[in-house]
Design a protein around this motif. Structure first.
Motif, PDB file in Angstrom:
ATOM      1  N   GLY A 106     -19.920   1.792 -52.325  1.00  0.00           N
ATOM      2  CA  GLY A 106     -20.304   2.950 -51.518  1.00  0.00           C
ATOM      3  C   GLY A 106     -21.531   3.684 -51.988  1.00  0.00           C
ATOM      4  O   GLY A 106     -22.412   3.100 -52.617  1.00  0.00           O
ATOM      5  N   CYS A 107     -21.564   4.977 -51.687  1.00  0.00           N
ATOM      6  CA  CYS A 107     -22.809   5.748 -51.792  1.00  0.00           C
ATOM      7  C   CYS A 107     -22.997   6.373 -53.174  1.00  0.00           C
ATOM      8  O   CYS A 107     -22.161   6.254 -54.048  1.00  0.00           O
ATOM      9  CB  CYS A 107     -22.829   6.822 -50.720  1.00  0.00           C
ATOM     10  N   ASN A 126     -20.179   8.351 -54.773  1.00  0.00           N
ATOM     11  CA  ASN A 126     -19.199   7.558 -55.525  1.00  0.00           C
ATOM     12  C   ASN A 126     -19.767   7.138 -56.877  1.00  0.00           C
ATOM     13  O   ASN A 126     -19.058   7.131 -57.866  1.00  0.00           O
ATOM     14  CB  ASN A 126     -18.833   6.301 -54.730  1.00  0.00           C
ATOM     15  N   CYS A 175     -14.992   2.694 -51.046  1.00  0.00           N
ATOM     16  CA  CYS A 175     -15.724   3.240 -49.900  1.00  0.00           C
ATOM     17  C   CYS A 175     -15.071   2.721 -48.624  1.00  0.00           C
ATOM     18  O   CYS A 175     -14.668   1.558 -48.577  1.00  0.00           O
ATOM     19  CB  CYS A 175     -17.162   2.751 -49.975  1.00  0.00           C
ATOM     20  N   CYS A 176     -14.982   3.565 -47.581  1.00  0.00           N
ATOM     21  CA  CYS A 176     -14.408   3.064 -46.319  1.00  0.00           C
ATOM     22  C   CYS A 176     -15.319   3.390 -45.145  1.00  0.00           C
ATOM     23  O   CYS A 176     -14.891   3.491 -44.010  1.00  0.00           O
ATOM     24  CB  CYS A 176     -13.016   3.626 -46.092  1.00  0.00           C
ATOM     25  N   VAL A 177     -16.615   3.539 -45.419  1.00  0.00           N
ATOM     26  CA  VAL A 177     -17.520   3.954 -44.350  1.00  0.00           C
ATOM     27  C   VAL A 177     -17.623   2.887 -43.251  1.00  0.00           C
ATOM     28  O   VAL A 177     -17.800   3.205 -42.088  1.00  0.00           O
ATOM     29  CB  VAL A 177     -18.889   4.378 -44.938  1.00  0.00           C
ATOM     30  N   CYS A 192     -12.924   6.897 -51.716  1.00  0.00           N
ATOM     31  CA  CYS A 192     -12.610   7.294 -50.337  1.00  0.00           C
ATOM     32  C   CYS A 192     -11.413   6.556 -49.744  1.00  0.00           C
ATOM     33  O   CYS A 192     -10.702   7.121 -48.912  1.00  0.00           O
ATOM     34  CB  CYS A 192     -13.854   7.138 -49.476  1.00  0.00           C
ATOM     35  N   VAL A 224     -16.639  10.002 -43.262  1.00  0.00           N
ATOM     36  CA  VAL A 224     -16.901  10.784 -44.483  1.00  0.00           C
ATOM     37  C   VAL A 224     -16.275  12.193 -44.464  1.00  0.00           C
ATOM     38  O   VAL A 224     -15.625  12.590 -45.431  1.00  0.00           O
ATOM     39  CB  VAL A 224     -18.419  10.826 -44.802  1.00  0.00           C
ATOM     40  N   ARG A 259     -13.964  13.263 -47.577  1.00  0.00           N
ATOM     41  CA  ARG A 259     -14.657  14.089 -48.578  1.00  0.00           C
ATOM     42  C   ARG A 259     -14.466  15.575 -48.308  1.00  0.00           C
ATOM     43  O   ARG A 259     -14.980  16.416 -49.050  1.00  0.00           O
ATOM     44  CB  ARG A 259     -16.155  13.772 -48.596  1.00  0.00           C
ATOM     45  N   GLN A 300     -24.074  15.075 -48.882  1.00  0.00           N
ATOM     46  CA  GLN A 300     -24.098  14.332 -47.613  1.00  0.00           C
ATOM     47  C   GLN A 300     -25.187  14.891 -46.717  1.00  0.00           C
ATOM     48  O   GLN A 300     -25.772  14.179 -45.916  1.00  0.00           O
ATOM     49  CB  GLN A 300     -22.739  14.411 -46.901  1.00  0.00           C
TER      50      GLN A 300
END
Ligand code: SAH
Ligand code: SF4
Ligand code: F3S
Length: 457
Positions: A20-21, A24, A57-59, A95, A178, A182, A213
């Motif tokens: 992820g981003c 994370n 991450c689960c985006v 996430c 997100v 978050r 974000q």
């Protein structure tokens, strides 16, 4: 048997795997700092680790699938000889941990600990419980109790630091998970941000990246003052050599922030400004709250303030209802702006988001074809941007040797482009890593530049 409460974590090894981003990545640095602070030893591989922490991450759906596969396949990796544990401990954070909580134990029965994005600090106690009582333990919190400012951090590179100034997001773009994983946006007090930045500078950090974000909405929860431009200026004033920030939502990028690119010398000439689409109808359906015209106005102002600025963006292809015409609007936007880099994503349906309920009947092949067509224009943009650097002398913050060629060192230009150069005689990789040197660019390729160190005298 190992008892962390009595013996500390002294004999334990751990490995953190991050997806992820940057948020994370930064959380992983905090997790590493925390476990090291307790006496455990960070190792590079799962094989060597007694405890493995996945920061998830689960985006997009692909990230979910990948995690499930990786965690399942761990069952086959034997515990290292000499481990004080009877079984390798597996913890899932980030996430997916936040979204699924203890439900993860149903799908992945060999996972021991689940924690979320709001309670990083609970990881040691959850681990202790799992190790000593042999039970699975999970905890997620709806809201973070406080900004995780006080947690120790072990940075990936000693010369670069991520510095979160906000956590969470209030924008609820209709495709995006997100805000659900978050939480609502919270700004960190400016005094804390500046104190952390000053500590980093005193510690020899060369580059600070302010994180959020949507950094541009900083301060709205603090009675509207100070705003992002104030934080940017205050951190620049600490004297850090290179300052960056991510991410910016176009609806909140102010003229005052744009003007900083003209006036603040240590603010690097690079901005990631996600457009998501070039079609006003799609932008509306995404709840992005700006138009293409507004976006292009911002680009013009940015180029006015800083003519050589490197612009990058995120694009989603195949949002529900996207027509060929909408897609061509996006294509033309990319052509028109001339980005140094474009991150393109195929729309991925995320349960619980508004867009998951939108009618979506564009065939998969049509979306894949649009995605492939974008690649050409994206590569052309990156190539053209880099060509303009050929022959210039750029200052490069070096990171280490190139993965493929050990005699070549690699770093980043102010525009955030990767630069490779042969290591000059008399200098070691350690000498250059974490330092800035001038490099004369001799070759410009689509994804990197290549040059020679300028005379070191
Ligand atoms: N806060 C940042 C980044 C969020 S996630 C921002 O607003 O720009 C990073 C990128 O993932 C987004 O910019 C978007 O392009 C992409 N993304 C988010 N949700 C997605 C989804 N459901 N399908 C495909 N891409 C998605
Ligand atoms: Fe997601 Fe939109 Fe928030 Fe970015 S601004 S994190 S895309 S909801
Ligand atoms: Fe992914 Fe969570 Fe970041 S879903 S993109 S790791 S905020």
């Amino acid at each position: 048997m190992f008892k962390p409460t009595n013996g500390g974590y002294m004999d334990l090894t751990f490995h953190v795997q991050t997806f992820g981003c940057q948020m994370n990545k930064h959380d992983s640095e905090r997790v590493t700092g925390m476990l090291e602070g307790l006496g455990a030893l960070a190792v590079d591989t799962i094989e060597e680790a007694d405890v493995v922490v996945f920061m998830t991450c689960c985006v997009r759906e692909a990230a979910d699938v990948r995690l499930m596969g990786q965690v399942s396949s761990m069952k086959n990796i034997p515990l290292r000889p000499g481990s004080p544990l009877g079984k390798r401990m597996v913890a899932i954070g980030g996430c997916i941990g936040q979204r699924d909580g203890e439900k993860l134990f149903d799908e992945l029965p060999h996972v021991d600990v689940v924690f979320g994005t709001n309670n990083l600090a609970s990881l040691p106690s959850l681990l202790e419980k799992a190790i000593t009582d042999h039970v699975q333990s999970a905890e997620t919190l709806e809201e973070s109790l406080a900004f995780p400012t006080d947690l120790p951090t072990t940075r990936e590179h000693s010369w670069a630091a991520w510095l979160p100034i906000t956590i969470g997001c209030n924008n609820f773009c209709t495709y995006c998970i997100v805000p659900y994983v978050r939480g609502r946006e919270k700004s960190r007090p400016i005094e804390d941000v500046v104190a952390e930045a000053s500590r980093y500078v005193a510690d020899g950090v060369k580059e600070i990246t302010l994180l959020g974000q949507n950094v541009n909405s900083y301060g709205r929860d603090l009675y509207g003052k100070p705003r992002f431009a104030d934080v940017l200026q205050a951190v620049a004033d600490t004297g850090v050599e290179r300052l960056r920030f991510a991410t910016s939502h176009p609806k909140d990028l102010t003229d005052e922030v744009i003007s900083k690119f003209a006036t603040v010398e240590n603010l690097m000439p690079a901005l990631h400004l996600p457009a998501q689409s070039g079609s006003n109808a799609i932008l509306k359906a995404m709840h992005r709250v700006y138009t293409v015209e507004h976006y292009l106005e911002l680009i013009a102002k940015l180029r006015d303030a800083c003519p050589g600025i490197a612009l990058s963006t995120d694009i989603i292809v195949g949002f529900p209802g996207e027509t060929e015409e909408d897609f061509m609007d996006t294509y033309r936007l990319i052509e028109q702006v001339g980005y140094s880099q474009v991150f393109t994503f195929i729309y991925s349906k995320r349960e619980g988001t508004p867009a998951a309920t939108y009618e979506d009947n564009t065939p998969r092949e049509v979306i894949q074809d649009r995605f492939d067509r974008l690649r050409t224009v994206v590569e052309q943009g990156a190539y053209d941007f880099n060509q303009a650097q050929a022959g210039r002398v750029v200052s490069v913050l070096f990171e280490g040797t190139s993965k493929k060629e050990p005699g070549i060192v690699t770093g980043r230009s102010p525009e955030n482009t990767t630069v490779h150069a042969p290591l000059p005689d008399g200098l070691s990789v350690q000498d250059v890593s974490g330092s800035v040197f001038d490099v004369k660019i001799e070759q410009a390729r689509t994804w990197y530049l290549r040059g020679e160190f300028c005379s070191l005298g």
